[in-house]
Design an enzyme around this catalytic site. Structure first.
Site, PDB file in Angstrom:
ATOM      1  N   GLU A  64       0.930   9.758  -9.086  1.00 57.71           N
ATOM      2  CA  GLU A  64       1.225  10.925  -9.902  1.00 57.71           C
ATOM      3  C   GLU A  64       1.943  12.007  -9.094  1.00 57.71           C
ATOM      4  OE1 GLU A  64      -2.185   8.703 -11.595  1.00 57.71           O
ATOM      5  OE2 GLU A  64      -1.769   9.532  -9.615  1.00 57.71           O
ATOM      6  N   PRO A 272      -2.411  -1.921   2.212  1.00 56.45           N
ATOM      7  CA  PRO A 272      -3.514  -1.556   1.310  1.00 56.45           C
ATOM      8  C   PRO A 272      -3.266  -0.199   0.651  1.00 56.45           C
ATOM      9  CG  PRO A 272      -4.349  -2.335   3.426  1.00 56.45           C
ATOM     10  CD  PRO A 272      -2.872  -2.122   3.591  1.00 56.45           C
ATOM     11  N   MET A 313       0.501   6.311   6.227  1.00 54.71           N
ATOM     12  CA  MET A 313       0.830   6.918   4.935  1.00 54.71           C
ATOM     13  C   MET A 313       2.312   7.285   4.894  1.00 54.71           C
ATOM     14  SD  MET A 313      -1.916   6.811   3.215  1.00 54.71           S
ATOM     15  CE  MET A 313      -1.404   7.830   1.839  1.00 54.71           C
ATOM     16  N   GLY A 314       2.929   7.069   3.740  1.00 50.38           N
ATOM     17  CA  GLY A 314       4.305   7.511   3.531  1.00 50.38           C
ATOM     18  C   GLY A 314       5.378   6.512   3.923  1.00 50.38           C
ATOM     19  N   ASN A 339       3.390   1.058  -9.723  1.00 51.06           N
ATOM     20  CA  ASN A 339       4.785   1.248 -10.104  1.00 51.06           C
ATOM     21  C   ASN A 339       5.716   0.257  -9.388  1.00 51.06           C
ATOM     22  OD1 ASN A 339       7.143   2.328 -11.084  1.00 51.06           O
ATOM     23  ND2 ASN A 339       7.083   4.160  -9.809  1.00 51.06           N
ATOM     24  N   LEU A 341       9.057   0.459  -9.643  1.00 50.10           N
ATOM     25  CA  LEU A 341      10.422   0.984  -9.626  1.00 50.10           C
ATOM     26  C   LEU A 341      10.944   1.318  -8.247  1.00 50.10           C
ATOM     27  CD1 LEU A 341      10.367   3.164 -12.846  1.00 50.10           C
ATOM     28  CD2 LEU A 341      11.163   0.809 -12.546  1.00 50.10           C
ATOM     29  N   GLU A 342      10.052   1.646  -7.301  1.00 48.06           N
ATOM     30  CA  GLU A 342      10.534   1.922  -5.945  1.00 48.06           C
ATOM     31  C   GLU A 342      11.181   0.684  -5.347  1.00 48.06           C
ATOM     32  OE1 GLU A 342       8.463   5.425  -3.314  1.00 48.06           O
ATOM     33  OE2 GLU A 342       7.362   3.572  -3.608  1.00 48.06           O
TER      34      GLU A 342
END
Length: 426
Positions: A64, A272, A313-314, A339, A341-342
């Protein structure tokens, strides 16, 4: 007292009883992820007050937040002085927000849906408008905002058939709660129909599409991906297992073993979804007898390395852009998927499991357009990845179809901005 008030009162009473359990759960989760015990007072609107803001955006976690970031950038580009507060439920969402938006927006943890807590929180923030991302429908929050004349938009709204059945069990409360949204900007016609069937005012439900199609890849992504790919080994077949959940990693490792029978130098990048699982997944890989390196330690990826654990992360967008193919997690187990779409925007062919109800519309579109393939189990996934990793023209064709789906469905963000302007002018 009306049935709605009785039901809302019962809901609030139960929530009060569960509040100590919720706080204990935060402490329990903090044993594996210490960030969960940080800033607990914010969830009660105690201690450090939330800053006042023109706009309050609620985004639960990473997915989100990434969708909200597109909206935030557009809003700030139009009105740089706009004060925006973003709330998240999870520390991973908070961390991702800081990575994407820096200090351009304020952050607090989401207040619990209890009247006293919300009274304190709204006294502090005093937003002119509230935007809730995707599926968060909190009865007391909406009632409190309505009493204060604060319009609430449910943006990028989605509602699976399973969730709709759950809400339908509380018909009167659901109808009253949905009626408190100034507007519901649904991702698809199917989502819109479900909201209306539950009692939402058809005049307030608009189909705007998913703003996730409007994602923009950073200019540096390709360079980062090429650098990462060189570190993995030039010409080496690589597939990404993205955002995996408990119960998926074992089958995915079994699938990778099968892939390596045909393609011995294949590398699996296993990512993960939740940081608290990193150590458990690393231990699982080792128990399977597969050679492992970890991104967080900057381990060297050798020719015989079987698995790279994406325990940072990221980095997922770079992993996806650097891979040859991807599996999107949360779909082999009944979590509902994540998702696609990435990966599609990066031109990477995508596989998903049977459970994709969280992204049903996007997933079905991708499958129909030949940009994604659904598998039922690890054996089918292994066969598919073996086929894709050994066939460069096939991968390129499916990847281009994915890029095309993303490009053809852009525009939801512009439509959502128009709705926000409309609500502000009322």
């Amino acid at each position: 007292m009306t049935d709605v008030n009785m039901t809302l009162g019962l809901y609030t009473f139960i929530l009060r009883l569960l509040l100590p359990v919720a706080l204990l759960r935060l402490i329990w989760r903090s044993l594996k992820s210490p960030d969960y015990r940080q800033r607990i007072g914010e969830r009660l609107a105690w201690g450090r007050p939330a800053p006042s803001a023109d706009l309050w955006i609620h985004a639960v976690s990473v997915g989100e937040v990434q969708a909200a970031e597109l909206l935030i950038r557009q809003l700030l580009a139009r009105e740089p002085s706009r004060r925006i507060l973003v709330t998240t439920t999870t520390p991973t969402g908070a961390a991702r927000l800081r990575e994407l938006c820096g200090e351009s927006v304020a952050h607090r943890y989401t207040p619990y849906d209890l009247p006293g807590i919300l009274h304190r929180f709204l006294d502090q923030v005093r937003p002119a408008l509230v935007i809730v991302m995707e599926t968060e429908i909190w009865p007391n929050t909406l009632a409190a905002c309505e009493r204060r004349g604060m319009p609430v938009i449910l943006a990028n709204a989605r509602l699976s058939a399973r969730s709709a059945r759950g809400y339908a069990r509380l018909t009167s409360l659901t109808r009253t709660t949905l009626a408190r949204f100034a507007c519901i900007a649904a991702q698809s016609e199917a989502d819109a129909r479900r909201f209306i069937a539950l009692g939402a005012d058809p005049e307030r439900v608009r189909v705007t599409g998913s703003i996730k199609f409007d994602l923009r890849q950073p200019a540096s992504l390709l360079d980062q991906a090429e650098s990462m790919r060189r570190a993995w080994g030039v010409g080496r077949p690589v597939w990404i297992a993205a955002s995996t959940h408990e119960g998926e990693d074992g089958p995915l490792l079994m699938a990778h073993r099968q892939v390596r029978v045909r393609i011995p130098n294949a590398l699996l990048v296993l990512v993960p979804r939740h940081p608290e699982r990193f150590e458990r997944v690393a231990a699982l890989v080792m128990r399977q007898g597969l050679t492992l390196v970890r991104r967080s330690r900057q381990d060297v990826c050798r020719d015989d390395t079987a698995v790279l654990l994406g325990d940072t992360m990221g980095d997922l967008p770079v992993f996806l852009a650097a891979g040859d193919a991807a599996f999107i997690g949360g779909s082999l187990v009944p979590t509902g998927g994540h998702n696609l779409l990435e990966a599609a925007a990066a031109g990477v062919p995508v596989a998903i499991g049977p459970h994709t109800f969280n992204f049903a519309t996007i997933t079905e579109l991708m499958v129909e357009e030949g940009a994604a393939v659904r598998v039922v189990d690890a054996d089918e996934l292994a066969a598919l990845m073996t086929d894709w990793l050994g066939n460069t023209p096939l991968r390129a064709r499916i990847g281009e179809q994915g890029r095309g789906v993303v490009e053809r469905n852009r525009g939801a963000l512009e439509r959502l901005i128009a709705l926000i302007d409309e609500c502000r002018s009322v």
